[in-house]
Design an enzyme around this catalytic site. Structure first.
Site, short mmCIF file in Angstrom:
data_model
loop_
_atom_site.label_atom_id
_atom_site.label_comp_id
_atom_site.label_asym_id
_atom_site.label_seq_id
_atom_site.Cartn_x
_atom_site.Cartn_y
_atom_site.Cartn_z
N CYS A 13 0.95 -1.14 -0.03
CA CYS A 13 -0.05 0.24 0.00
C CYS A 13 0.93 1.11 0.07
O CYS A 13 2.19 1.14 -0.20
CB CYS A 13 -1.09 0.03 1.08
SG CYS A 13 -0.21 0.13 2.83
N CYS A 87 -1.79 1.22 -4.15
CA CYS A 87 -0.61 1.77 -4.48
C CYS A 87 -0.58 2.42 -5.74
O CYS A 87 0.50 2.82 -6.28
CB CYS A 87 0.53 0.81 -4.03
SG CYS A 87 0.67 -0.39 -5.39
N CYS A 91 3.46 -0.11 -8.44
CA CYS A 91 4.13 -1.31 -7.90
C CYS A 91 4.64 -1.73 -9.26
O CYS A 91 4.07 -1.89 -10.53
CB CYS A 91 2.88 -2.04 -7.50
SG CYS A 91 3.55 -3.66 -7.02
#
Length: 139
Positions: A13, A87, A91
């Site tokens: 996150c 996120c 990522c």
């Protein structure tokens, strides 16, 4: 490096101070050493959210000593399953990994009463994940 006989999961996150910390703690608690667990954040906070620490303590899991960690490409590469929790596009993507995006409310700035339902939803999802990874032929 990951144990080839043991699945590995990375929770991501933004701040690695709430949702991903709870998910990692529940997975560690429920799966023991059957699953390798990591968590990280794309912009980690200085400390785990105190309301999250309190909510987890209510269910007997102490995460007071945990610290937010920065997301690295190496952590993603070393994981079989990457579970993102808001996120965004931060990522890194690597072929061959399983990516899941869990839509969960953000506990940032919330009191423990608002964190409890998030915690409980994460626990439910983790129970299902443990079953999939340990009984579904993966571990």
């Amino acid at each position: 490096m990951s144990d080839p006989q043991k699945p590995s999961v990375l929770f991501v996150c933004v701040h690695n101070a709430g949702r991903s910390q709870m998910a990692a703690a529940f997975l560690t608690y429920l799966a023991g050493d059957r699953i390798e667990v990591r968590s990280a954040g794309s912009a980690p906070a200085e400390h785990v959210n105190p309301a999250v620490v309190e909510a987890m303590a209510e269910v007997g899991i102490d995460i007071a000593a945990e610290t937010p960690k920065v997301l690295t490409s190496e952590a993603v590469q070393a994981s079989d399953v990457v579970i993102t929790m808001g996120c965004g596009d931060a990522c890194p993507y690597f072929p061959g990994k399983t990516y899941l995006d869990w839509k969960l409310d953000d506990p940032a700035g919330q009191g423990v009463a608002a964190v409890r339902p998030i915690r409980d939803e994460i626990r439910t999802r983790i129970r299902s994940l443990v079953g999939e990874l340990t009984e579904g032929g993966r571990g």
